[in-house]
Every structure is written in C-alpha cells, then in structure tokens.
Motif scaffolding. Structure first.
Motif, PDB file in Angstrom:
ATOM      1  N   LEU A   8      39.432  28.898  45.653  1.00 26.07           N
ATOM      2  CA  LEU A   8      38.694  30.105  45.265  1.00 26.07           C
ATOM      3  C   LEU A   8      37.212  29.774  45.157  1.00 26.07           C
ATOM      4  O   LEU A   8      36.840  28.765  44.564  1.00 26.07           O
ATOM      5  CB  LEU A   8      39.200  30.629  43.916  1.00 26.07           C
ATOM      6  CG  LEU A   8      38.426  31.800  43.305  1.00 26.07           C
ATOM      7  CD1 LEU A   8      38.732  33.088  44.067  1.00 26.07           C
ATOM      8  CD2 LEU A   8      38.774  31.965  41.833  1.00 26.07           C
ATOM      9  N   SER A  78      40.533  39.457  41.387  1.00 21.78           N
ATOM     10  CA  SER A  78      41.811  40.057  41.777  1.00 21.78           C
ATOM     11  C   SER A  78      41.645  41.274  42.672  1.00 21.78           C
ATOM     12  O   SER A  78      42.632  41.943  42.996  1.00 21.78           O
ATOM     13  CB  SER A  78      42.594  40.460  40.518  1.00 21.78           C
ATOM     14  OG  SER A  78      42.774  39.356  39.669  1.00 21.78           O
ATOM     15  N   VAL A  90      38.945  33.911  48.757  1.00 20.94           N
ATOM     16  CA  VAL A  90      40.240  33.411  48.305  1.00 20.94           C
ATOM     17  C   VAL A  90      40.980  32.810  49.487  1.00 20.94           C
ATOM     18  O   VAL A  90      41.193  33.480  50.502  1.00 20.94           O
ATOM     19  CB  VAL A  90      41.082  34.543  47.679  1.00 20.94           C
ATOM     20  CG1 VAL A  90      42.445  34.003  47.249  1.00 20.94           C
ATOM     21  CG2 VAL A  90      40.360  35.154  46.482  1.00 20.94           C
ATOM     22  N   LYS A  93      47.394  33.234  48.978  1.00 16.50           N
ATOM     23  CA  LYS A  93      47.884  34.444  48.312  1.00 16.50           C
ATOM     24  C   LYS A  93      47.619  34.340  46.826  1.00 16.50           C
ATOM     25  O   LYS A  93      48.038  33.382  46.168  1.00 16.50           O
ATOM     26  CB  LYS A  93      49.383  34.619  48.576  1.00 16.50           C
ATOM     27  CG  LYS A  93      49.961  35.859  47.900  1.00 16.50           C
ATOM     28  CD  LYS A  93      51.465  35.938  48.085  1.00 16.50           C
ATOM     29  CE  LYS A  93      52.051  37.138  47.338  1.00 16.50           C
ATOM     30  NZ  LYS A  93      53.522  37.205  47.451  1.00 16.50           N
ATOM     31  N   LEU A  94      46.939  35.345  46.281  1.00 15.85           N
ATOM     32  CA  LEU A  94      46.584  35.351  44.867  1.00 15.85           C
ATOM     33  C   LEU A  94      47.491  36.316  44.114  1.00 15.85           C
ATOM     34  O   LEU A  94      47.694  37.453  44.537  1.00 15.85           O
ATOM     35  CB  LEU A  94      45.120  35.753  44.695  1.00 15.85           C
ATOM     36  CG  LEU A  94      44.523  35.668  43.287  1.00 15.85           C
ATOM     37  CD1 LEU A  94      43.051  35.258  43.358  1.00 15.85           C
ATOM     38  CD2 LEU A  94      44.644  37.008  42.578  1.00 15.85           C
ATOM     39  N   PRO A  96      47.745  37.986  40.446  1.00 21.29           N
ATOM     40  CA  PRO A  96      47.115  38.175  39.135  1.00 21.29           C
ATOM     41  C   PRO A  96      48.113  38.635  38.088  1.00 21.29           C
ATOM     42  O   PRO A  96      48.871  39.574  38.313  1.00 21.29           O
ATOM     43  CB  PRO A  96      46.065  39.260  39.409  1.00 21.29           C
ATOM     44  CG  PRO A  96      46.630  40.052  40.537  1.00 21.29           C
ATOM     45  CD  PRO A  96      47.529  39.146  41.334  1.00 21.29           C
ATOM     46  N   ILE A 172      47.670  31.006  44.336  1.00 24.48           N
ATOM     47  CA  ILE A 172      46.736  30.993  43.206  1.00 24.48           C
ATOM     48  C   ILE A 172      47.240  31.987  42.171  1.00 24.48           C
ATOM     49  O   ILE A 172      47.484  33.150  42.483  1.00 24.48           O
ATOM     50  CB  ILE A 172      45.310  31.390  43.649  1.00 24.48           C
ATOM     51  CG1 ILE A 172      44.841  30.512  44.810  1.00 24.48           C
ATOM     52  CG2 ILE A 172      44.337  31.301  42.478  1.00 24.48           C
ATOM     53  CD1 ILE A 172      43.576  31.020  45.470  1.00 24.48           C
ATOM     54  N   ILE A 174      46.599  33.827  38.403  1.00 23.63           N
ATOM     55  CA  ILE A 174      45.630  34.141  37.361  1.00 23.63           C
ATOM     56  C   ILE A 174      46.401  34.554  36.117  1.00 23.63           C
ATOM     57  O   ILE A 174      47.148  35.523  36.134  1.00 23.63           O
ATOM     58  CB  ILE A 174      44.672  35.262  37.787  1.00 23.63           C
ATOM     59  CG1 ILE A 174      43.847  34.808  38.993  1.00 23.63           C
ATOM     60  CG2 ILE A 174      43.753  35.644  36.650  1.00 23.63           C
ATOM     61  CD1 ILE A 174      42.848  35.828  39.469  1.00 23.63           C
ATOM     62  N   THR A 203      47.613  26.000  41.775  1.00 24.61           N
ATOM     63  CA  THR A 203      46.249  26.399  41.461  1.00 24.61           C
ATOM     64  C   THR A 203      46.309  27.560  40.476  1.00 24.61           C
ATOM     65  O   THR A 203      46.870  28.622  40.787  1.00 24.61           O
ATOM     66  CB  THR A 203      45.486  26.828  42.727  1.00 24.61           C
ATOM     67  OG1 THR A 203      45.544  25.762  43.682  1.00 24.61           O
ATOM     68  CG2 THR A 203      44.039  27.140  42.403  1.00 24.61           C
TER      69      THR A 203
END
Length: 388
Positions: A8, A78, A90, A93-94, A96, A172, A174, A203
């Motif tokens: 990130l 996000s 990013v 795949k994030l 949140p 990732i 959050i 991460t």
C-alpha cells in the motif's frame, strides 16, 4: 538485499469537508450571498499531505487521538472516500473491516443475515453452508440465530458481522479498533485472530487507541495528529510519542516524573543458570500512594511486546508497600529468543486514571548464543534514578 514489495502506498493525500454554517434558506438568499461572496459553509481540513508506505507482510499500526483523521484516512484507503489531493495505490485485494454490518437487515434473523452478508462478500450459498457453524461458534450467538436482528444489542451485531468478515480472503486487511467488542472471552478470540494474521505474515493495517495492542502486534506504526502525519517508527517509539502527546511524560533512560510524585527508582536484574530472569524494582514517592498497580513489560528493541505483567491481574511476583516505598520483585522463565530487549516499568492508580511513574529502558538486556551451548546475557546496569 531483496527489493521491498509495497502493498500500500499513500502519496500526499489531503481531504476536507464542507460544514454548513446556516440553516436551509431560499434560492434568492443563496444567490444574493453567492454574489456577495458569502459562503454558507466552512471547510474542515481533516487530512493534510499524508504520505506513507506499507510493505507486504507488515502489521502496520495507525495511532491518533479522536478527531485526528484516522477514520477518514481508512475510508480513503478503502475507496469509500475520494481524496481531494494525492493518490492511494493498492497492490492486491484489500478487505476493510471498518463498515461491519453494512447490508444487514434488522427485520431478518441472524441466520438470514449471515447468508445475505456472505453474498455481499462474494460467497455462494454453498460456501456459507460450509462455514455457517464456524461463524456462529466464533460469534457465540447460538441461541439467537433465529431471532430478528433488531432484537440484537449493538455489540452482538458487530460480533456477528466480524465473525462473517474474517472469512473473507484478502491480501491486505484493515482492522478498526471497534472489532475488540464484547466480553473478555470474545476479545481474546479477536486478539487470537490478530496473532494468527501476524504468524501468517498477512499485510494488516490496525487502527487503535491502544498502545498495548500496537506494541503487541505491530512491527511498524504511524502517529497522526490534527490531520498531519507526525511520525513513523517502531511501535515503542510511536507509543512513547503518543503518551507524551496525551500529557504523560515519558523520559528515556532513568529520569522520569509523572503527576509530580516520583522521587527515585532502583532496578536490579539477574539470571539463574540461563533458565530464569529476576527483576527487582524499588520506587520511592514524595507521598503515600493508596492501592497502586504496578506494570512491567518486555519488548524487543524494535518495540514488539513480548511479555506483560500487572500486579492486579497476575499471581506471580511480590509487591511490598511500606508508606511511600513500593517494592516489586518477580522471576520469570527465560523463554526469549536471541536479541536485544528493553523494558518499561510503571506505577498507576487502580482505575488507571493516574500514571504516577513510567520508566522506559530502566533495564535493557541482550541474549546471545541461545541454544544447547547455553545463553550469554548482557545488560546495562541502571542501578538508581533520582529526580531533582
């Protein structure tokens, strides 16, 4: 040296909001004010030129007081908010965990909401079938799954949403501090999940007010204050800055005075046959302190929390209080790997509203050649610290 992989990257991000200063008015009044240059709002600058990087495998802590801009930053990362300036990159795949329960329907049962929320996360009906029991077990809501969600407490709803969300797979994650909800047993399950992510070198970006959580899980941390990135460093460094920002004086080495109470502290450290470590602290105060709580932590030199002890939660250790003299002595198994370590010793009121003393680095030690051949332990004696 291998090239670092960036998960990130946040570059020069700024964000402000327009807050109305007048109630709804007529079109005519609005036009008159417009041509007169009168604004019906004021700008609130929430983030100002924020930049930082998170490497793959980092457990990255973001710390800040209320109103510092943490939540806004998370929503920009996000892609819930769009920054006015700057950009966010990013790589992967994030997922949140900051808007838990979005899509929940209060008129549906807990069971129905699991399937609906699972679909929003991209799971098929068969996927949810296979994970349903695990979700309910984790949430500890077995007796409530056939009740409508509107009958759940807010804590129960977040627990259910969290239990569903952890099934989502991402590169990732959050995590917002609101995840540590419910009773002590459920909080431990949340923190066990954090520890699992750390072991798997996921991460993770963790936003919290808890310095203990940051030092327990994170390998790096960033402090935000009033919308500015103040500092990035080890968790121990950032925790120290944060405490000072909140009016708690933390002095390096031996000098310290919090609440103007402390006179001096003496420290001693021994090891016995490489198997046990003994710590001994004698603290003198200007006045008698009623019912104090003593705290002690051991960290790696980069700030990772390895050991925590408090006199009101643990059974080991001897605490003697004679008027204004507080003596702590305890012995622990030497379970630590090779490396350098630092310690923090504090004295607080039982309700944690006052911090009478806080010493960072009063005992530093190093473990070398740990294994079958034994263990060499070095430490820098800091026998006594006196205050003027």
């Amino acid at each position: 040296m291998s090239k670092k992989e960036i998960a990130l990257k946040v570059e020069h991000v700024s964000k402000s909001f327009k807050l109305p200063t007048e109630s709804t008015q007529s079109l005519r009044t609005s036009l008159v004010n417009y041509f007169k240059g009168i604004k019906g709002y004021k700008e609130q600058h929430v983030l100002d030129d924020i930049s930082f990087e998170v490497e793959k495998g980092d457990f990255f802590g973001i710390i800040g007081r209320n109103g510092s801009g943490k939540s806004t930053l998370l929503k920009i990362i996000s892609q819930i908010y769009v920054p006015e300036k700057g950009k966010v990159t990013v790589n992967g795949k994030l997922v949140p965990f900051i808007e838990l329960g979005v899509g929940f329907n209060p008129e549906l049962t807990g069971r129905e909401n699991i399937y609906m929320n699972g679909a929003l996360l991209g799971f098929s009906h068969e996927d949810v079938d296979s994970m349903y029991d695990d979700i309910v077990d984790f949430a500890e809501l077995h007796d409530f799954m056939d009740q409508k969600l509107k009958n759940y407490s807010s804590g129960m709803q977040v627990r259910l949403a969290f239990s569903i969300a952890i099934k989502a797979q991402g590169d990732i994650l959050i995590l917002d501090e609101v995840l540590a909800v419910g009773d002590e047993a459920f909080q431990r399950k949340c923190f066990d999940y954090f520890a699992k992510l750390k072991r798997e070198k996921k991460t993770v970006i963790l936003v919290t007010h808890s310095m203990e959580q940051v030092q327990r899980f994170c390998n790096k941390a960033m402090l935000i204050d009033k919308g500015h990135r103040t500092e990035i460093g080890t968790p121990l460094e950032i925790a120290t800055i944060y405490k000072e920002l909140n009016g708690i004086t933390v002095q390096k080495e031996k000098e310290n005075e919090v609440d103007n109470q402390l006179i001096s502290v003496e420290a001693d450290f021994k090891n016995h046959d490489d198997e046990k470590l003994t710590f001994d602290f004698i603290t003198y105060f200007k006045e008698v302190i009623d019912d104090p709580v003593l705290t002690f932590t051991i960290h790696r030199d980069q700030g990772e929390l390895l050991y925590r002890w408090t006199s009101d939660e643990e059974v080991e250790g001897e605490v003697t209080i004679i008027q204004n003299r507080v003596h702590l002595s305890f012995e622990i198994q030497n379970i630590f790997p090779n490396g350098k370590f630092t310690t923090e010793f504090g004295v607080k009121s039982r309700d944690r509203s006052k911090e009478y003393a806080l010493f960072s680095g009063i005992v530093d030690f190093e473990l070398i050649n740990r294994g079958k051949s034994g263990n060499n332990i070095y430490w820098k004696p800091k026998a006594k610290a006196e205050l003027s």
